[in-house]
Enzyme design. Structure first.
Site, PDB file in Angstrom:
ATOM      1  CE1 TYR A 157      34.172  47.127  45.020  1.00 60.80           C
ATOM      2  CE2 TYR A 157      32.387  46.061  43.826  1.00 60.80           C
ATOM      3  CZ  TYR A 157      33.728  46.356  43.947  1.00 60.80           C
ATOM      4  OH  TYR A 157      34.628  45.891  43.020  1.00 60.80           O
ATOM      5  CE  LYS A 164      35.958  44.746  40.056  1.00 62.29           C
ATOM      6  NZ  LYS A 164      37.161  44.594  39.209  1.00 62.29           N
TER       7      LYS A 164
HETATM    8  O1  0WE Z   1      37.174  46.718  43.301  1.00 63.25           O
HETATM    9  C1  0WE Z   1      37.597  47.148  44.339  1.00 63.25           C
HETATM   10  C2  0WE Z   1      38.011  48.617  44.442  1.00 63.25           C
HETATM   11  C3  0WE Z   1      38.484  49.224  43.154  1.00 63.25           C
HETATM   12  C4  0WE Z   1      38.477  50.743  43.185  1.00 63.25           C
HETATM   13  C5  0WE Z   1      39.093  51.472  44.180  1.00 63.25           C
HETATM   14  C6  0WE Z   1      39.070  52.863  44.141  1.00 63.25           C
HETATM   15  C7  0WE Z   1      39.665  53.714  45.236  1.00 63.25           C
HETATM   16  C8  0WE Z   1      40.081  55.069  44.739  1.00 63.25           C
HETATM   17  C9  0WE Z   1      37.856  51.411  42.161  1.00 63.25           C
HETATM   18  N1  0WE Z   1      37.817  52.756  42.097  1.00 63.25           N
HETATM   19  C10 0WE Z   1      38.424  53.488  43.058  1.00 63.25           C
HETATM   20  N2  0WE Z   1      38.373  54.849  42.953  1.00 63.25           N
HETATM   21  C11 0WE Z   1      39.102  55.669  43.769  1.00 63.25           C
HETATM   22  O2  0WE Z   1      38.991  56.892  43.667  1.00 63.25           O
HETATM   23  N3  0WE Z   1      37.644  46.337  45.445  1.00 63.25           N
HETATM   24  C12 0WE Z   1      37.149  44.978  45.348  1.00 63.25           C
HETATM   25  C13 0WE Z   1      38.166  46.750  46.760  1.00 63.25           C
HETATM   26  C14 0WE Z   1      37.030  47.350  47.533  1.00 63.25           C
HETATM   27  O3  0WE Z   1      36.664  48.633  47.351  1.00 63.25           O
HETATM   28  C15 0WE Z   1      35.576  48.867  48.167  1.00 63.25           C
HETATM   29  C16 0WE Z   1      35.262  47.711  48.873  1.00 63.25           C
HETATM   30  C17 0WE Z   1      36.186  46.728  48.464  1.00 63.25           C
HETATM   31  C18 0WE Z   1      36.244  45.320  48.912  1.00 63.25           C
HETATM   32  C19 0WE Z   1      34.832  50.030  48.327  1.00 63.25           C
HETATM   33  C20 0WE Z   1      33.778  50.035  49.228  1.00 63.25           C
HETATM   34  C21 0WE Z   1      33.453  48.887  49.933  1.00 63.25           C
HETATM   35  C22 0WE Z   1      34.188  47.726  49.755  1.00 63.25           C
END
Ligand code: 0WE
Length: 258
Positions: A157, A164
């Protein structure tokens, strides 16, 4: 009568029918709210218009949250169309791919740090600043989406965790700033959900499996469940709740060992 009857609410972050913003929009609509939606770019315009229509709305606007100009236009137009605003939902986040996998420090750079904090945290404050004059004298409130990775290390993450954490601190300081004006500021810390944003993350399916095994409810959460919690927090039922980060995570955060 729904708990949001007569409320005028802005929803930012709708990208697909798997978006958390969509779960929120459906719940807010069910509870009687009147909605305006933004779309990030022209590619998403048609899809957002279709989903808005499903919520009885034909009010949509472009908003890339890194654009001060579009940000100003959205709230000017809301002022013109509605005269004020009761609530908004911020369901926007971004970190560059290389900063969302592997070693935290390997993936980090000044540009990635700056962009992720700009899109994922500053934009909540920017929206609050622009919405403030429209939110006077109406029990207004706002809500953002966050994740446990802000407080604990979740593998991969990485930079989003820092962004966050900033979003959560921003939530508390904004609650202090806007509380005297009876404007509430909260965030929901949702469990992991397979959205478009999550689809690009390697090992996400395995993460969902291990989450299910550990969470007290032994399952993941849905966008509809996050939506219902958002309807509550934006409603007058939550009139004494501000500066709060509320978990909607099937209890996952409470577990110390599996
Ligand atoms: O906040 C998130 C993810 C938001 C996000 C997703 C992406 C994918 C594509 C932000 N930036 C990007 N950039 C990209 O290029 N989450 C809470 C979901 C999430 O994402 C993870 C998680 C979880 C849970 C990434 C790694 C590990 C766990």
């Amino acid at each position: 009568m729904g708990i949001l009857a007569g409320k005028k609410i802005l929803v930012v972050g709708l990208a697909s029918n798997r978006s958390i913003a969509w779960g929120c929009a459906k719940a807010l609509h069910e509870q009687g709210a009147e909605l305006v939606f933004t779309y990030q770019n022209e590619k998403l315009k048609g899809r957002v218009e279709d989903m808005a229509a499903q919520c009885g709305s034909n009010f949509t606007m472009p908003l890339d949250v890194t654009s001060d100009e579009q940000m100003a236009e959205v709230f000017t137009e809301i002022k013109n169309q509605w005269g004020g605003l009761d609530s908004f939902i911020h369901a926007v986040a971004y970190a560059p791919r290389e900063a969302l996998e592997g070693d935290f420090l390997e993936g980090i750079s000044r540009d990635a740090f700056s962009l992720s904090h700009d899109i994922s945290a500053y934009s909540y404050a920017a929206m609050a600043k622009a919405a403030r004059p429209l939110m006077q004298d109406r029990n207004a409130s706002m809500l953002a989406m966050t994740y446990l990775g802000a407080e604990r290390v979740v593998p991969n993450y990485n930079l989003m965790g820092a962004a966050k954490a900033s979003l959560e601190a921003t939530t508390r300081y904004m609650a202090s700033s806007l509380g005297p004006e009876n404007i509430r500021v909260n965030a929901i810390s949702a469990g992991p959900i397979r959205t478009l944003a999550a689809s690009g993350i390697s090992g996400f399916k395995e993460m969902l499996k291990s989450f299910e095994g550990a969470a007290p409810l032994r399952r993941c959460v849905t966008i509809e469940e996050v939506g219902n919690a958002s309807a509550f927090l934006l409603s007058d039922l939550a009139s004494a709740i501000t500066g709060e980060i509320m978990y909607v995570d099937a209890g996952f955060n409470t577990v110390g060992m599996v």
